[in-house]
Design a protein around this motif. Structure first.
Motif, PDB file in Angstrom:
ATOM      1  N   GLU A   1     -29.789  22.844   5.045  1.00  0.00           N
ATOM      2  CA  GLU A   1     -29.185  21.521   5.118  1.00  0.00           C
ATOM      3  C   GLU A   1     -29.682  20.783   6.364  1.00  0.00           C
ATOM      4  N   ASN A   2     -29.808  19.485   6.237  1.00  0.00           N
ATOM      5  CA  ASN A   2     -30.080  18.640   7.396  1.00  0.00           C
ATOM      6  C   ASN A   2     -28.787  18.417   8.177  1.00  0.00           C
ATOM      7  N   ILE A   3     -28.900  18.402   9.500  1.00  0.00           N
ATOM      8  CA  ILE A   3     -27.760  18.101  10.361  1.00  0.00           C
ATOM      9  C   ILE A   3     -27.945  16.701  10.923  1.00  0.00           C
ATOM     10  N   TYR A   4     -26.971  15.830  10.685  1.00  0.00           N
ATOM     11  CA  TYR A   4     -26.988  14.469  11.222  1.00  0.00           C
ATOM     12  C   TYR A   4     -25.791  14.295  12.147  1.00  0.00           C
ATOM     13  N   LEU A   5     -26.040  13.727  13.325  1.00  0.00           N
ATOM     14  CA  LEU A   5     -25.023  13.683  14.370  1.00  0.00           C
ATOM     15  C   LEU A   5     -25.018  12.314  15.052  1.00  0.00           C
ATOM     16  N   LYS A   6     -23.849  11.925  15.514  1.00  0.00           N
ATOM     17  CA  LYS A   6     -23.693  10.692  16.283  1.00  0.00           C
ATOM     18  C   LYS A   6     -22.851  11.020  17.504  1.00  0.00           C
ATOM     19  N   SER A   7     -23.292  10.539  18.684  1.00  0.00           N
ATOM     20  CA  SER A   7     -22.628  10.862  19.945  1.00  0.00           C
ATOM     21  C   SER A   7     -22.141   9.604  20.638  1.00  0.00           C
TER      22      SER A   7
END
Length: 384
Positions: free
Chosen positions: A170-176
Motif C-alpha cells: 500500500e502507498n502511505i500518504y501523510l499530511k503534517s
C-alpha cells in the motif's frame, strides 16, 4: 436602526446563486453510525474484503468495541464509509520507519462507484481534516493501494504527500501540521494561508445561505455539522453580477455574511457573519458588456457546477452587464450561538460600507475570527 435594511436592497448589485450540483448521496444522507448497525454483507464491502482478507474480523472487532463511522446510505444500501482512529505507533515502510507520534489515521475511506461524480469524497475528507485540526495529533495519514487512482487524486488535492510503501504494497500518504503546503487553498485546508494581507466579505441572503452553508447556522452539535458538511462538500461555487470591480483575489480569505430577510424588527441582531472561506477561483465572464469568454465556454465552465440550465446561463450571458464566477473552499464556521451580528461588527468598525467594498486588514479579519470564538492559533499556523 435601518442600516441593514437599507443596504440590503443595494447589495442586490451582486446576486449570489445556489449551491453547485452534487453532494447528496442518491437520496440518502451522511450519519455517524455504529459499526454494529452496518450490514457487513452489503455488497458495498466486497472490494474491501477482497483487498483485506482480515476485514470481516476487523469489522466485528470494531462492532464489539462500540465504534462508529461516518456512513452514507441510499435506497441501494451503503454508498460511502469513513472511519477515523487515533494512533501513536511508528509507521513501518519498506525503506524507512516513521517515528511514533500522535496521528489521526483514516482507517477506511470508501466511495461506491455510483456516486463517484458527486462531492461526497471531498466532504468526507474535509470532515477528517477538521477532526485532525481540532485534535492534538501532529499528522494525519492513510494507506491506499496504487490501483485506487481516484482516491489518490483526491487526497493529493488536499495536500497529502506520498511517503513510501508498506510491506503489504500500500502507498502511505501523510499530511503534517508542521509542513502545510500553502501553494493552493485545497492543499492547505483546513488551515488558512498565514501570508495573506487583506480579506473581505461575501454577503448571501438567508434563503441562499442556508442551502449553501446549512451547517453554519442551524445545527447544535459537532456531529450534526459534520454530517451536513460531508453531504454538501466544501467547495462552493457562485455566479454573480457585480456592479463594480471586486477587490477580492484568489488565495485570500473571506467572511461569509448571512443577510436575514425574515426579521421585521431588530435586523441588526439577525444578519450575521457565520463562516470563513478561501477564494480558489475568480473568473470574470463578462465585464462592462464585453465577454472575456464565449457563450459555449461559459456554459461548459458553469453548466455542470450550478443548478441553472444552459438556457438560463445563455440568458444571463446576453442580459447581464457583468458576470463573475466565484469558487471557494469552506474552511470553517462559527456555529449557532457564535455567529457575529451586524451590530457587533458595526460597533467595532468592521462593517462601515457596502460589504463588497469593505477591505479587511489582516488584524481585522483575525479579530472577527476571535469574536466568533475561534482559536486563531489553530487556524493560521506555521508562519515563519
Amino acid at each position: 436602526m435601518l442600516y441593514v435594511e437599507i443596504y440590503t436592497r443595494k447589495w442586490l448589485g451582486f446576486n449570489i446563486y445556489r449551491e453547485v450540483l452534487g453532494g447528496y448521496c442518491m437520496g440518502g444522507k451522511f450519519k455517524w453510525t455504529k459499526f454494529e448497525n452496518c450490514d457487513i454483507n452489503d455488497p458495498f464491502f466486497n472490494s474491501l474484503k477482497q483487498d483485506y482478507p482480515e476485514f470481516p474480523q476487523w469489522f466485528m472487532k470494531k462492532s464489539k468495541n462500540g465504534e462508529s463511522a461516518l456512513v452514507c446510505e441510499d435506497e441501494k444500501g451503503l454508498c460511502a464509509f469513513l472511519y477515523l482512529k487515533e494512533e501513536k505507533e511508528p509507521i513501518e515502510l519498506i525503506d524507512q520507519i516513521l517515528p511514533s507520534k500522535k496521528r489521526i489515521k483514516i482507517g477506511t475511506l470508501k466511495l461506491d462507484e455510483r456516486i463517484q461524480g458527486q462531492r461526497l469524497g471531498e466532504g468526507a475528507v474535509g470532515v477528517a481534516l477538521w477532526r485532525w485540526q481540532e485534535s492534538e495529533a501532529e499528522e494525519i495519514y492513510l494507506t491506499v493501494f496504487p490501483k485506487h487512482t481516484l482516491l489518490i487524486e483526491l487526497i493529493e488535492k488536499f495536500g497529502f504527500t506520498y511517503m513510501g510503501k508498506n510491506k503489504r504494497g500500500e502507498n502511505i500518504y501523510l499530511k503534517s501540521k508542521k509542513k502545510i503546503n500553502y501553494s493552493d487553498p485545497f492543499k492547505a485546508f483546513p488551515f488558512l494561508n498565514p501570508y495573506f494581507e487583506k480579506a473581505g466579505y461575501i454577503p448571501i441572503y438567508d434563503y441562499y445561505h442556508d442551502t449553501l452553508f446549512p451547517y453554519s447556522e442551524l445545527y447544535n452539535t459537532k456531529q450534526e455539522v459534520e454530517e451536513k458538511a460531508a453531504a454538501n462538500g466544501i467547495t462552493k461555487v457562485f455566479i454573480g453580477f457585480p456592479t463594480s470591480n471586486l477587490h477580492h483575489k484568489v488565495g485570500e480569505p473571506v467572511i461569509i455574511y448571512r443577510i436575514d430577510t425574515k426579521a421585521e424588527k431588530n435586523k441588526q441582531y439577525k444578519s450575521a457573519a457565520t463562516s470563513f472561506c478561501t477564494l480558489t477561483n475568480l473568473t470574470i465572464i463578462k465585464s462592462d458588456n464585453i465577454p472575456n469568454i464565449d457563450l459555449d465556454k461559459f456554459i461548459k465552465l458553469a453548466g455542470n457546477k450550478t443548478v441553472y440550465s444552459p438556457e438560463e446561463l445563455e440568458q444571463f450571458f446576453y442580459e447581464k452587464k457583468n458576470i463573475v464566477l466565484i469558487e471557494m473552499v469552506y474552511n470553517g464556521f462559527f456555529g449557532k450561538g457564535e455567529n457575529i451580528t451586524f451590530k457587533e461588527l458595526n460597533e467595532k468598525g468592521l462593517f462601515n460600507d457596502y460589504p463588497y467594498n469593505i477591505v479587511l486588514s489582516r488584524e481585522q479579519f483575525i479579530s472577527i475570527l476571535e469574536m466568533g470564538g475561534k482559536d486563531v492559533s489553530n487556524i493560521i499556523i506555521n508562519k515563519t
